[in-house]
Design an enzyme around this catalytic site. Structure first.
Site, PDB file in Angstrom:
ATOM      1  CE1 TYR A  13      -4.281   0.702  -0.351  1.00 10.50           C
ATOM      2  CE2 TYR A  13      -4.417  -1.362   0.861  1.00 10.50           C
ATOM      3  CZ  TYR A  13      -5.008  -0.397   0.055  1.00 10.50           C
ATOM      4  OH  TYR A  13      -6.300  -0.525  -0.335  1.00 10.50           O
ATOM      5  CD  GLU A  39      -4.812   5.120   0.623  1.00  8.04           C
ATOM      6  OE1 GLU A  39      -4.786   5.803   1.660  1.00  8.04           O
ATOM      7  OE2 GLU A  39      -5.758   4.393   0.319  1.00  8.04           O
ATOM      8  CG  ASP A  87      -7.204  10.351 -24.666  1.00  8.51           C
ATOM      9  OD1 ASP A  87      -6.237   9.576 -24.752  1.00  8.51           O
ATOM     10  OD2 ASP A  87      -8.329  10.011 -24.249  1.00  8.51           O
ATOM     11  CB  THR A  93      -4.168   3.938 -21.997  1.00 10.49           C
ATOM     12  OG1 THR A  93      -4.189   3.917 -23.421  1.00 10.49           O
ATOM     13  CG2 THR A  93      -5.486   4.466 -21.471  1.00 10.49           C
ATOM     14  CE  LYS A 120      -6.614   2.196 -25.914  1.00  6.60           C
ATOM     15  NZ  LYS A 120      -6.710   2.909 -24.633  1.00  6.60           N
ATOM     16  NE  ARG A 179      -6.085  -4.495 -20.159  1.00  9.42           N
ATOM     17  CZ  ARG A 179      -6.774  -3.933 -21.149  1.00  9.42           C
ATOM     18  NH1 ARG A 179      -7.417  -2.810 -20.988  1.00  9.42           N
ATOM     19  NH2 ARG A 179      -6.838  -4.503 -22.324  1.00  9.42           N
TER      20      ARG A 179
HETATM   21  N1  DSN Z   1     -11.816   0.865 -25.592  1.00  9.30           N
HETATM   22  C1  DSN Z   1     -10.579   1.418 -26.112  1.00  9.30           C
HETATM   23  C2  DSN Z   1     -10.481   1.190 -27.572  1.00  9.30           C
HETATM   24  O1  DSN Z   1     -10.744   0.079 -27.974  1.00  9.30           O
HETATM   25  O2  DSN Z   1     -10.127   2.064 -28.334  1.00  9.30           O
HETATM   26  C3  DSN Z   1     -10.400   2.806 -25.745  1.00  9.30           C
HETATM   27  O3  DSN Z   1     -10.531   2.970 -24.361  1.00  9.30           O
END
Ligand code: DSN
Length: 412
Positions: free
Chosen positions: A68, A70, A218, A244, A247, A253
């Protein structure tokens, strides 16, 4: 019994090692193995998915999940964070280094659990509830968390949306500027989940300045391409950049919020304690691993190949008579209009999956059908490129897609 030796003659250390051994849950082990087999056995063209490295997976599955923490490095609400502090600081430093950012001008927060919470944290830090956020419409390539009405971002804030031009199916900057001038949103978000072209960040900067808005980029979908030098960097123009990490960046993630110094205190407070509790330090360590991997020359080569593969795949499908939205792609993804040849997006997705090709159904701009069964599919190349596919493989994949879908009209 001595204090050193406990039950069944095992030392405390031995008991601990037994505890950390692999869990022998056969049911779950079988399910994970099956998913691994599925992932290896398909041609994965889901634009937002990728295959993280073994090093990323091993950081994710490490003992860091037990801790933990925080708060932030050197300012925690728990003891025992000396090592975790170093890990989180390493991830932050690497995130700035990867995108060539100076620590004097930019900060990064690596704690957001994923992209949607990260966007909520940004809005709550910078936009009073009820005020306007301007973002790309979901059905024209945006994201739910850019203010869509079914998302809390559209309930707590008011979404002002912009779309693409019906003629070019690309962003129409004059129209976006007009909407921004009229509506004067507090924040403009540029970014996409299903738009295949390069965004003109300079134009968005001017639009934001003229409207007196904060500019959030974004880059969740294309951050790996920015890191690899095959997509322009938003940092010279943005106030805040969110990505994120799972990707094109090929990490675990999670998400990172980059902010100019004047916004970073508000962002940090919005992440913790505003929205989140304990940061997932195993995730943060895995992000640090992925960021280091993304600095390598091999990653630059990978990013170039992703875009090359997407371009070849789109062109091949186009040559076989399929309509590609906006006529092509500059990125890792594109949309294909299947309905113009009599196949709905859902039917196309199902037909392809039955033959081992995984895509997702997707609305196309000005779609006349419902999001549950829209007119197109989204196709992306990050995952197949990680698996080593090249241009010649894309030609074979296009041939297969064409064969499967050409026989599919009767399914609608
Ligand atoms: N759900 C994702 C996508 O497939 O583009 C984006 O958050």
């Amino acid at each position: 019994m001595s204090r050193k030796f406990c039950a069944r003659g095992l030392s405390r250390k031995q008991r601990f090692l037994r505890y950390t051994e692999k869990v022998k849950d056969k049911v779950l082990e079988k399910l994970i193995k099956s998913e691994e087999k599925r992932q290896k056995g398909v041609i994965n063209l889901i634009a937002s998915e990728n295959y993280a490295s073994k090093d990323v997976l091993s950081a994710l599955g490490s003992v860091l999940t037990n801790k933990y923490a925080e708060g932030y490095p050197e300012k925690r609400y728990y003891g025992g964070n000396q090592i975790v502090d170093k890990i989180e600081n390493l991830a932050r430093a690497r995130s700035l280094k990867l995108f060539g950012l100076s620590q004097e001008k930019w900060d990064s927060n690596v704690q957001p659990y994923s992209g949607t919470p990260a966007n909520a944290e940004i809005y709550s830090a910078l936009v009073p509830a009820g005020e306007k956020i301007m973002g790309l419409r979901l059905d024209m390539g945006g994201h739910l968390s850019h203010g869509h009405k079914v998302s809390f971002t559209g309930k707590f804030w008011q979404q002002i949306s912009y779309g693409v031009s019906q003629k070019t199916e690309m962003l129409n900057y004059e129209e976006i500027a007009e909407i921004a001038k009229k509506e004067r949103p507090k924040l403009i978000v540029a970014g996409f989940t299903a738009y295949s072209r390069i965004i003109d960040f300079k134009k968005f900067r001017k639009i934001a300045d003229d409207a007196g808005a904060i500019l959030l980029i974004d880059m969740s979908h294309f951050s790996g391409l920015v890191a690899g030098g095959v997509y322009p960097s938003p940092f010279p123009y943005a106030d805040i950049v969110m990505t994120t990490t799972h990707k094109t960046l090929r990490g675990p993630r999670g998400a990172i919020i980059f902010s100019k110094k004047e916004f970073s205190t508000a962002i940090d407070k919005a992440v913790f304690p505003g929205f989140q509790g304990g940061p997932h330090e195993n995730n943060i360590a895995a992000i640090a691993v992925a960021l280091k991997e993304a600095m390598s020359p091999a990653f630059k080569k990978y990013a170039r190949q992703i875009v090359k593969n997407a371009k070849v795949l789109a062109a091949e499908l186009q040559n076989k008579g399929w309509r590609i939205i906006s006529g092509g792609t500059d990125t890792h993804l594109f949309l294909m209009d299947t309905w113009s040849r009599g196949i709905s997006g859902k039917a196309a997705q199902d037909l392809l999956e039955a033959k081992g090709i995984v895509v997702n159904k997707n609305t196309i701009p000005f779609d006349i059908r419902s999001p549950f069964d829209p007119s197109g599919i989204r196709i992306g190349t990050p995952a197949v490129t990680t698996q080593g596919m090249k241009a010649k493989d894309m030609k074979a994949v296009a041939k297969k897609i064409n064969e499967i879908l050409s026989g599919g009209r009767k399914f609608n």
